[in-house]
Scaffold this active site. Structure first.
Site, short mmCIF file in Angstrom:
data_model
loop_
_atom_site.label_atom_id
_atom_site.label_comp_id
_atom_site.label_asym_id
_atom_site.label_seq_id
_atom_site.Cartn_x
_atom_site.Cartn_y
_atom_site.Cartn_z
N ASP A 131 0.62 3.64 7.94
CA ASP A 131 1.00 4.63 6.95
C ASP A 131 1.68 5.85 7.56
OD1 ASP A 131 0.96 4.88 4.28
OD2 ASP A 131 -1.16 5.31 4.07
N CYS A 189 -1.36 -15.48 -14.23
CA CYS A 189 -2.22 -14.31 -14.48
C CYS A 189 -1.36 -13.04 -14.67
CB CYS A 189 -3.14 -14.13 -13.28
SG CYS A 189 -4.10 -12.61 -13.30
N CYS A 192 -3.41 -7.50 -14.00
CA CYS A 192 -3.10 -6.17 -13.47
C CYS A 192 -2.10 -5.45 -14.37
CB CYS A 192 -2.59 -6.25 -12.03
SG CYS A 192 -1.24 -7.41 -11.80
N CYS A 196 -3.10 -1.94 -16.31
CA CYS A 196 -2.65 -0.68 -15.68
C CYS A 196 -2.60 0.40 -16.75
CB CYS A 196 -1.28 -0.88 -15.03
SG CYS A 196 -0.58 0.69 -14.47
C1 B12 Z 1 4.55 5.11 -0.90
C2 B12 Z 1 3.21 4.40 -0.95
C3 B12 Z 1 2.48 4.46 -2.13
C4 B12 Z 1 3.06 5.06 -3.43
C5 B12 Z 1 4.04 4.06 -4.04
C6 B12 Z 1 3.44 2.64 -4.21
C7 B12 Z 1 4.38 1.48 -4.00
N1 B12 Z 1 3.97 0.34 -4.54
O1 B12 Z 1 5.41 1.58 -3.35
C8 B12 Z 1 1.76 5.34 -4.25
C9 B12 Z 1 1.28 6.75 -3.97
C10 B12 Z 1 1.88 5.16 -5.77
C11 B12 Z 1 0.79 4.35 -3.58
C12 B12 Z 1 -0.33 3.85 -4.21
C13 B12 Z 1 -1.22 2.97 -3.61
N2 B12 Z 1 -1.23 2.59 -2.32
CO1 B12 Z 1 0.19 3.00 -1.06
N3 B12 Z 1 1.54 3.19 0.23
C14 B12 Z 1 2.74 3.70 0.19
C15 B12 Z 1 3.46 3.49 1.54
C16 B12 Z 1 3.38 4.81 2.34
C17 B12 Z 1 4.91 3.03 1.44
C18 B12 Z 1 5.13 1.85 0.46
C19 B12 Z 1 6.58 1.55 0.26
O2 B12 Z 1 7.32 1.39 1.22
N4 B12 Z 1 7.00 1.48 -1.01
C20 B12 Z 1 8.34 1.10 -1.36
C21 B12 Z 1 8.26 -0.29 -1.97
C22 B12 Z 1 9.68 -0.76 -2.30
O3 B12 Z 1 7.71 -1.09 -0.93
P1 B12 Z 1 6.31 -1.89 -1.06
O4 B12 Z 1 5.47 -1.41 -2.17
O5 B12 Z 1 5.67 -1.93 0.30
O6 B12 Z 1 6.88 -3.29 -1.45
C23 B12 Z 1 7.57 -4.12 -0.53
C24 B12 Z 1 6.92 -5.48 -0.48
O7 B12 Z 1 5.99 -5.60 -1.52
C25 B12 Z 1 8.09 -6.39 -0.63
N5 B12 Z 1 7.91 -7.55 -1.43
C26 B12 Z 1 7.80 -7.70 -2.74
N6 B12 Z 1 7.78 -9.01 -3.05
C27 B12 Z 1 7.90 -9.68 -1.89
C28 B12 Z 1 7.93 -11.01 -1.61
C29 B12 Z 1 8.08 -11.43 -0.31
C30 B12 Z 1 8.15 -12.88 -0.03
C31 B12 Z 1 8.20 -10.50 0.75
C32 B12 Z 1 8.36 -10.88 2.17
C33 B12 Z 1 8.12 -9.12 0.45
C34 B12 Z 1 7.97 -8.75 -0.87
O8 B12 Z 1 9.17 -5.67 -1.24
C35 B12 Z 1 8.98 -4.31 -1.11
C36 B12 Z 1 10.10 -3.77 -0.25
O9 B12 Z 1 10.27 -4.54 0.84
C37 B12 Z 1 2.59 2.35 2.18
C38 B12 Z 1 2.47 2.39 3.70
C39 B12 Z 1 3.68 1.75 4.36
N7 B12 Z 1 4.24 2.41 5.32
O10 B12 Z 1 4.09 0.64 3.96
C40 B12 Z 1 1.21 2.54 1.48
C41 B12 Z 1 0.42 1.28 1.14
C42 B12 Z 1 1.37 0.29 0.52
N8 B12 Z 1 -0.51 1.74 0.12
C43 B12 Z 1 -1.66 1.17 0.16
C44 B12 Z 1 -2.70 1.37 -0.78
C45 B12 Z 1 -4.09 0.90 -0.39
C46 B12 Z 1 -2.43 1.98 -2.01
C47 B12 Z 1 -3.36 2.08 -3.23
C48 B12 Z 1 -4.21 0.84 -3.48
C49 B12 Z 1 -4.24 3.34 -3.04
C50 B12 Z 1 -5.17 3.67 -4.20
N9 B12 Z 1 -6.23 2.94 -4.41
O11 B12 Z 1 -4.93 4.63 -4.90
C51 B12 Z 1 -2.34 2.32 -4.39
C52 B12 Z 1 -1.83 0.98 -4.97
C53 B12 Z 1 -0.68 1.13 -5.92
C54 B12 Z 1 0.11 -0.17 -6.07
N10 B12 Z 1 -0.24 -0.97 -7.07
O12 B12 Z 1 1.01 -0.44 -5.26
C55 B12 Z 1 -1.75 0.16 1.30
C56 B12 Z 1 -1.61 -1.27 0.73
C57 B12 Z 1 -2.63 -2.27 1.23
C58 B12 Z 1 -2.42 -3.63 0.60
N11 B12 Z 1 -3.41 -4.47 0.65
O13 B12 Z 1 -1.35 -3.93 0.06
C59 B12 Z 1 -0.53 0.63 2.22
C60 B12 Z 1 0.15 -0.49 2.99
C61 B12 Z 1 -1.12 1.69 3.18
C62 B12 Z 1 -1.87 1.07 4.36
N12 B12 Z 1 -1.41 1.33 5.57
O14 B12 Z 1 -2.83 0.33 4.22
N13 B12 Z 1 1.21 4.00 -2.33
S1 SF4 Z 2 -2.14 -9.46 -8.54
FE1 SF4 Z 2 -2.21 -9.29 -10.76
S2 SF4 Z 2 -1.25 -11.16 -11.49
FE2 SF4 Z 2 -1.77 -11.51 -9.34
S3 SF4 Z 2 -3.75 -12.51 -9.44
FE3 SF4 Z 2 -4.12 -10.30 -9.17
S4 SF4 Z 2 -4.38 -9.50 -11.27
FE4 SF4 Z 2 -3.45 -11.54 -11.43
S1 SF4 Z 3 -1.85 3.29 -12.02
FE1 SF4 Z 3 -3.58 2.19 -11.08
S2 SF4 Z 3 -3.47 0.18 -12.05
FE2 SF4 Z 3 -1.46 1.11 -12.33
S3 SF4 Z 3 -0.23 0.48 -10.55
FE3 SF4 Z 3 -1.14 2.45 -10.04
S4 SF4 Z 3 -3.00 1.83 -8.90
FE4 SF4 Z 3 -2.38 0.03 -10.08
#
Ligand code: B12
Ligand code: SF4
Ligand code: SF4
Length: 309
Positions: A131, A189, A192, A196
């Site tokens: 992170d 499924c 989520c 949300c």
């Molecule tokens: C910015 C950020 C946030 C933002 C934006 C969330 C988001 N989804 O982007 C906010 C503040 C909302 C947030 C919330 C949360 N976050 Co956050 N966040 C980050 C951070 C710093 C960057 C993420 C990022 O680059 N976002 C931009 C989008 C475009 O990227 P992405 O979400 O990673 O998605 C990529 C992949 O999913 C990929 N992808 C999608 N489909 C597919 C399919 C294939 C085949 C492949 C290869 C890739 C792929 O495409 C995207 C771009 O490449 C990371 C740490 C990091 N450096 O990665 C932590 C991180 C993602 N967060 C984390 C966590 C734990 C959370 C929360 C659960 C915290 C909480 N309980 O409140 C929530 C979950 C929200 C959610 N449903 O995503 C963890 C995730 C752990 C996990 N098991 O996934 C991370 C990795 C931090 C860590 N080091 O552990 N987060």
């Molecule tokens: S990530 Fe969402 S759609 Fe996928 S299994 Fe979990 S609740 Fe169902």
């Molecule tokens: S608001 Fe809560 S349920 Fe919705 S995407 Fe963010 S972490 Fe998931």
């Protein structure tokens, strides 16, 4: 001199001895597909006021810009699922924030990891991140074979669900890569998406970060939570676990073995009025090493007020 395969098994053994639950390896390469996803996410403004997500785009998609000569990405997962939980009726803190700040806990492990590799293998270079840098951690986890990205955007493991932190160690050490995780076990499924509270989960695993409760309660610094979100947060105080709590794969979550993630007694026991009466002085002492300090005292009070209004 040891072979690549001996280095690889040493890496995996070291990961497990440091307490990481999963370790996968990918070849260091440019993330061209992810670059497109990230670009579109940013163009749509899904980062809201998280301006730091717009910086270092090139570094985010190319690990060799972070570690020159990078050959392998080691991805590590650390379980944070707690054995005890808050009761439902009090302001809710996300499970990832129950114990000590994971940035500190994991940073120390990564430092030791690199040191152990250097002692065994010699003059290798590497940097560990959690992170803390522009690294697409979820994408590397998929490429390292650890799980799939669910519709809720989280990395999900088939055996233990998604309550894991991700960290990466980028190194110039040549290692045997794991196969990328090719399947997706979400199937039909949509739990989520349906649950949300703010409709932040869009199609194709895209999360509108600017609508996520986690963003509003943690990242939105010095700003008020928009009026239109009123009544949608249920009793969420910090972070949000809804899309993970409802995920069927999290039935397989097991409590963490990491003692540093043991819940703070205050998080387990605080009543609503304890949160309301909390002073800045006590906040600074109790949550000194907690992820809650990211929201600051003012942020926690703003969130509480928002729940009441
Ligand atoms: C910015 C950020 C946030 C933002 C934006 C969330 C988001 N989804 O982007 C906010 C503040 C909302 C947030 C919330 C949360 N976050 Co956050 N966040 C980050 C951070 C710093 C960057 C993420 C990022 O680059 N976002 C931009 C989008 C475009 O990227 P992405 O979400 O990673 O998605 C990529 C992949 O999913 C990929 N992808 C999608 N489909 C597919 C399919 C294939 C085949 C492949 C290869 C890739 C792929 O495409 C995207 C771009 O490449 C990371 C740490 C990091 N450096 O990665 C932590 C991180 C993602 N967060 C984390 C966590 C734990 C959370 C929360 C659960 C915290 C909480 N309980 O409140 C929530 C979950 C929200 C959610 N449903 O995503 C963890 C995730 C752990 C996990 N098991 O996934 C991370 C990795 C931090 C860590 N080091 O552990 N987060
Ligand atoms: S990530 Fe969402 S759609 Fe996928 S299994 Fe979990 S609740 Fe169902
Ligand atoms: S608001 Fe809560 S349920 Fe919705 S995407 Fe963010 S972490 Fe998931």
């Amino acid at each position: 001199m040891l072979s690549n395969s001996e280095h690889t098994s040493f890496v995996k053994k070291t990961a497990s001895s440091l307490g990481f639950d999963y370790c996968g390896i990918a070849k260091a390469e440019r993330l061209d597909e992810d670059a497109k996803r990230l670009e579109s996410w940013l163009n749509n403004g899904f980062n809201g006021s998280m301006n730091y997500m717009e910086n270092y785009f090139d570094l985010r998609i190319d690990p060799s810009k972070l570690v020159p000569g990078a050959k392998s990405i080691i991805t590590l997962l650390l379980n944070y699922f707690p054995s005890e939980k808050q009761i439902q009726e009090v302001p809710q803190v996300s499970k990832y924030a129950y114990g000590k700040d994971y940035h500190e806990v994991i940073k120390a492990k990564l430092k030791l990891f690199l040191q152990t590799l250097k002692e065994k293998i010699g003059d290798i270079h590497g940097r560990g991140f959690t992170d803390s840098a522009p690294v697409l951690e979820r994408s590397w986890a998929v490429k390292s074979g650890l799980g799939w990205v669910g519709k809720n955007g989280n990395l999900i493991t088939k055996n233990n669900g998604s309550f894991f932190f991700i960290s990466t160690l980028i190194t110039d050490l040549d290692l045997e890569a794991d196969d990328p995780f090719a399947k997706d076990f979400c199937g039909s499924c949509t739990k989520c998406i349906d649950n949300c509270p703010t409709e932040a989960i869009l199609a194709d695993k895209v999360i509108d970060g600017s609508k996520c409760i986690s963003y509003f309660t943690i990242e939105l610094k010095d700003m008020l939570i928009p009026e239109k979100m009123k009544g949608k947060f249920e009793n969420i105080l910090f972070g949000c676990d809804v899309c993970q709590n409802v995920c069927p794969w999290n039935r397989f979550a097991k409590p963490t073995n990491e003692t540093d993630f043991k819940p703070l007694p205050e998080i387990l026991n605080f009543s609503k009025s304890d949160w309301e009466e909390l002073t800045e002085e006590s906040f600074k002492i109790i949550f000194k090493n907690s992820p809650l300090k990211r929201a600051k005292f003012a942020g926690i009070k703003r969130n509480l007020k928002f729940l009441e209004s």
